[in-house]
Design an enzyme around this catalytic site. Structure first.
Site, PDB file in Angstrom:
ATOM      1  N   ALA C  87      65.169  33.360  68.074  1.00 58.27           N
ATOM      2  CA  ALA C  87      65.800  32.596  67.004  1.00 58.27           C
ATOM      3  C   ALA C  87      66.980  31.748  67.506  1.00 58.27           C
ATOM      4  O   ALA C  87      67.928  31.500  66.756  1.00 58.27           O
ATOM      5  CB  ALA C  87      66.242  33.513  65.854  1.00 58.27           C
ATOM      6  N   GLU C 292      64.637  26.882  71.256  1.00 51.67           N
ATOM      7  CA  GLU C 292      63.314  26.752  70.650  1.00 51.67           C
ATOM      8  C   GLU C 292      62.957  25.325  70.297  1.00 51.67           C
ATOM      9  O   GLU C 292      61.819  24.895  70.417  1.00 51.67           O
ATOM     10  CB  GLU C 292      63.263  27.570  69.359  1.00 51.67           C
ATOM     11  CG  GLU C 292      63.392  29.048  69.572  1.00 51.67           C
ATOM     12  CD  GLU C 292      63.446  29.747  68.229  1.00 51.67           C
ATOM     13  OE1 GLU C 292      62.396  30.144  67.749  1.00 51.67           O
ATOM     14  OE2 GLU C 292      64.545  29.878  67.656  1.00 51.67           O
TER      15      GLU C 292
END
Lengths: 446, 163, 346
Positions: C87, C292
């Site tokens: 995350a 990410e």
């Protein structure tokens, strides 16, 4: 804070660089232990089946066979990995009991003196299965009469009484009615494997003091330790997890699959046990990025402003939800993109099918939302007759705007980022976009 | 079929191992001899992380029965690492950040080593060709190509150093 | 053979930290008697360079050099709790925890330095090179190593610090979806250029050029590594990768890297980037998470570029040559149909 920094902001060499270029970095399965046993899994050959019988007799005769583990050996066999953050219900079977819900689901764990012996014994386990109808498609899974994957009677994860994570902001239907254009799209994406170059692996080692050291390439050592303690019903202080050096993760090593069984096997045999995925297990059995279907409908004014967006998304979670319920909430929070849209409605469904489970992967919940949103932006530009850059600037959010999930935008820099990109590629922006900033809009401004 | 003794030269040193038929060179190097720089990303010849040199040629150790190297020279990443410091090729990988997680790195360095030994001044195309069988999931390859280019420019191969 | 070229644009945001928060990270720091600082954590390094980046943050916050910081991580017997590396949270969460721990350790150092240097606390400063100085008195300074040794052997005190960072867990209103999902947001804008072979349907990505806004770069080389590697993965997602090529049919699933498609070094285009820094309000030194998101913006940029090259809209991933050829055929049929329908009846 002092503006002058000593090391922050500098491209200092990586502290693990020498280890990596000499091959001295120790990855999980680079460790060796005397008496190491190997664990391999008997997996379901069918997508959905009732288990009528498991015959281990031939497997037990394989030279080097040490023991088999079945669901009866697992103290807390039904778990949910996000139980640690309060997600319910418990749903996944460490080892299958009376039913398998996906091809590749683990049924029996075989522990043997060598990997070859373990594989030989796995091949000799006889399964008596009764095939059941299976469902592989998200919208079919939601139709009445579809085969039910879960143990609670429907194929969706339930969010506080709703079959989907919802966002409701403004009045979407009224805005569609007054929009100059409606732009719609259906976006489909297929499952993707994280495919780290090092496969998921651990080695569980019994220690002289009665504890178990678990060397693992998990992305989250405590998450793995705590879930292992729950599944094995042992106090956390019996477990010592050592990791931190991971040959790529991309979300694929957030599930807790190998550690509980390897540790259980170490407990039952008092020997170190290695459980490492083969590449084909990584591809065909381990979690993937979900397949998605995203319906997106936008109401757009002639000047390019998006005044309404309705999104219905389905993530194919496979047979168990693992981290996917979390992804749908993250998706719902971000499906409007970095744009100021005053009317938004989002329904995001986590759907169960008889497929290998999906779970976390880089960009979790958002990667495919960004794909849908940005292709949609390109379509809107065409419908309105503006270039794509203009549509992006016209709709870009600013500090102080309200997001559909009712949080004020802060740290917005989309406009500045797009200006920099235009500069990089030599695209000449009109003066009004060059002058724009992400600063809070003036009171009453749009 | 019984096990047999296989003798080969590993990093200049003669080694003797007892192997079952069809045991891979990868398994022998990693699990019998402790040469764990030989990685095991797939064990089916698809990733290149286990690349070693046999008689100077890059070979996938996961596909090669150990018996086949009897009497031959085998070189792993351990063998090319000097006692002090680094091989210029290793230094080039460090300088170009030619890795992230490091798992594919031994294989990348070994195929590059073979390339530069044979061809001290490779073109970019020749570098891409050499790396074609090796998978990296982190870097996007560009830093790895840059590392090999950097090593070639610095004269990493012995032939080039003599120049 | 015709090669059609096109350019596509995309812009994205990406949240930092576990969605809804509630994801704590702790750090413990102690000084050894030789003056190095052991930073104990439980975060994992997936290859992104966490140990290096956290080492930089620790050195900066402690006021010592990188060589005096030892990162000891992911051993649950020594490392305090951490939620994990996912995350885009690790640098943000762990960095904040390390700064808090370093501040406590600095206070402990200053306690001893006051006595050793016989100076008021307000006159003491760190030089960032491993020394504590008395302001305005260049001859009165002490090495942190000597202060740490004095703390242990002369005063019997610890030089240590504890830190934790947690964004409190936010509830979600199940009716409206009201929630606080993120700590901050990073941004990216990508322009991709492609060439499409109309005979084979093959797409060649010619360039991926992006601007990224990432708050603060702790280590610019590592940020660039994420951007280049992420561009590769985005391109791979856009054009190649899937475990189920005939989804929803589960058959024909690849077993290994020989069957799972990905671009290799040969397929890589030119990747360029510029990085902007607008420090976030709550990240360590203004960090936002960048790990990410770098795979996200290239995907729609490439798909949009394919449309602008060919006129074929493809709303599914991966965009295979088959999809492009079918799209080109459909366009050709539609064009022929339009031609015949406008031809007057004979």
């Amino acid at each position: 804070m002092s503006p002058a920094m000593n090391v922050v902001g500098r491209s200092v060499p990586r502290s693990d660089g020498i280890g990596h270029v000499t091959g001295r970095t120790q990855f999980t399965t680079d460790r060796s232990f005397p008496g190491l046993l190997h664990l391999k899994i008997v997996r379901s050959p069918l997508h959905h089946a009732r288990i009528l019988g498991v015959d281990l007799s031939e497997a037990e005769r394989v030279p080097g066979f040490v023991r088999a583990l079945t669901h009866a050996d697992v103290p807390h066999n039904v778990y949910t990995i996000l139980g640690l953050i309060g997600v319910e219900p418990e749903e996944e079977f460490v080892l299958a009991e009376d039913r398998v819900r996906y091809k590749g689901e683990p049924i029996v764990a075989i522990v043997a003196e060598s990997e070859d012996a373990a594989l030989e014994a796995v091949a000799r386990v006889k399964l008596d299965l009764e095939e059941l109808p299976a469902v592989f498609e998200v919208e079919e899974a939601l139709r009445p009469g579809a085969p039910i994957v879960t143990h609670w009677g429907n194929n969706t994860f339930m969010y506080e009484g709703h079959p989907c994570r919802r966002v409701r902001f403004g009045d979407v239907e009224a805005a569609f009615a007054r929009a100059d254009h409606i732009v719609e799209g259906v976006y489909n994406t297929k499952p993707i494997e994280q495919a780290p170059t090092e496969t998921t692996a651990c080695i569980a080692v019994p220690e002289a003091n009665g504890r178990y050291t678990v060397y693992t390439n998990t992305q989250a050592v405590y998450f793995s330790l705590d879930n292992t303690a729950i599944i094995l019903q042992v106090p956390g202080n019996k477990l010592h997890f050592v990791g931190g050096t991971v040959g790529g993760g991309f979300g694929g090593k957030v599930d807790v699959i190998v550690e509980p069984l390897a540790t259980l096997a170490a407990m039952k045999t008092s020997r170190p046990v290695r459980y490492a995925f083969s590449r084909s297990e990584e591809m065909q059995v381990s979690s993937t990025r979900s397949a998605w279907r995203i319906y997106m409908k936008d109401g757009v004014m002639a000047d390019g402003r998006i005044i309404a967006r309705k999104v219905t998304s389905y993530a194919d979670s496979g047979a168990y939800s693992r981290q996917t319920p979390y992804a749908l909430t993250k998706h719902a929070a971000n499906a409007a993109g970095p744009y100021a849209i005053p009317n938004v409605s989002i329904d995001a469904y986590c759907v169960y099918t008889n497929r290998q489970p999906s779970s976390a992967m880089r960009g979790f919940g958002i990667t495919m939302a960004s794909f849908a949103i940005e292709v949609q932006m390109d379509k809107i530009a065409e419908v309105v007759g503006l270039d794509p850059w203009s549509i992006h600037f016209i709709n870009a959010y600013r500090d102080g705007d309200m997001k559909p999930h009712r949080k004020l935008v802060e740290d917005a820099t989309l406009i500045e980022t797009m200006q920099a990109a235009a500069g990089l590629v030599g695209h000449e922006l009109p003066a009004r976009f060059r002058a724009m900033t992400s600063a809070r809009r003036p009171e009453g401004g749009v | 079929m019984g096990s047999k003794i296989v003798t080969f030269v590993l990093g200049g040193r003669e080694v003797e191992v007892m192997v079952k038929p069809m045991t891979t060179l990868q398994a022998v190097l990693r699990y019998q001899l402790g040469y764990t720089a030989v990685k095991e990303g797939c064990r089916q010849g698809g990733c290149g992380s286990c690349t070693v040199l046999v008689e100077g040629e890059p070979v996938l150790a996961c596909l090669l029965p150990a018996e086949d190297v009897a009497g031959q020279q085998v070189t792993t990443l351990e063998s090319i690492t000097p006692v002090d410091g680094l091989d210029p090729l290793q230094q080039a990988f460090l300088d170009a950040s030619g890795f992230q997680c490091g798992y594919c790195t031994p294989g990348m360095i070994m195929v590059s080593k073979a390339l530069l030994e044979h061809n001290p001044r490779p073109t970019r195309e020749e570098i891409l060709d050499a790396l074609a069988g090796n998978i990296c999931r982190c870097t996007g390859y560009e830093p790895i190509v840059a590392a090999v280019e950097g090593a070639a420019q610095a004269g990493a191969a012995p032939g080039a150093q003599r120049r | 053979m015709v090669k059609l070229r096109g350019t596509g644009l995309s812009a994205v945001n990406y949240p930092t930290g576990m969605n809804l928060g509630g994801d704590p990270s702790q750090a413990l720091i102690h000084a050894t008697t030789s003056g190095s600082f052991v930073v104990s954590l439980s975060a994992t390094d997936l290859g992104q360079g966490l140990r290096t980046v956290i080492g930089q943050i620790a050195a900066e916050a402690l006021g010592v050099g990188m060589d005096d910081v030892v990162i000891d991580t992911a051993d649950t017997d020594t490392g305090p709790h951490d939620m994990g590396t996912f995350a885009s949270r690790a640098t943000h969460r762990v960095g904040n925890a390390v700064i808090a721990a370093a501040q406590e350790a600095r206070e402990a150092l200053l306690d001893v330095a006051e006595d050793e240097l016989e100076a008021a606390r307000s006159d003491l400063e760190f030089d960032g090179q491993g020394n504590i100085l008395v302001r305005g008195a260049p001859d009165r300074s002490m090495k942190i190593a000597d202060i740490a040794a004095a703390a242990q052997f002369k005063y019997g005190r610890t030089i240590a610090g504890r830190g934790v960072y947690m964004k409190p867990r936010s509830p979600v209103d199940p009716e409206t979806g009201a929630m606080d999902p993120d700590s901050t947001e990073a941004h990216a804008c990508t322009v991709a250029e492609v060439a499409v072979d109309t005979d084979t349907g093959e797409v060649t990505v010619l360039s991926i050029r992006s601007a990224y806004e990432v708050g603060r770069q702790i280590n610019p080389a590592l940020v660039k590594g994420q951007i280049v590697g992420g561009a590769w993965m985005g391109m791979s997602h856009a054009l190649y990768e899937t475990t189920q090529p005939y989804y929803p049919d589960p058959a024909y699933s690849p077993k290994d890297f020989s069957e799972y498609l990905m671009p290799g070094a040969y397929e890589m285009p030119k990747i360029e980037c510029v990085v902007l820094e607008y420090p976030s309000s709550n990240g360590p030194y203004g960090v936002k998470g960048v790990g990410e998101m770098t795979a996200n913006s290239p995907i729609p940029a490439i798909v949009n570029a394919i449309y602008h090259a060919t006129g074929v809209r493809i709303d599914e991933l991966p965009v295979t040559p088959e999809l492009i050829l079918r799209g080109l055929d459909a366009r050709a049929r539609a064009a022929r149909l339009a031609e015949t329908s406008t031809t007057p009846d004979s």
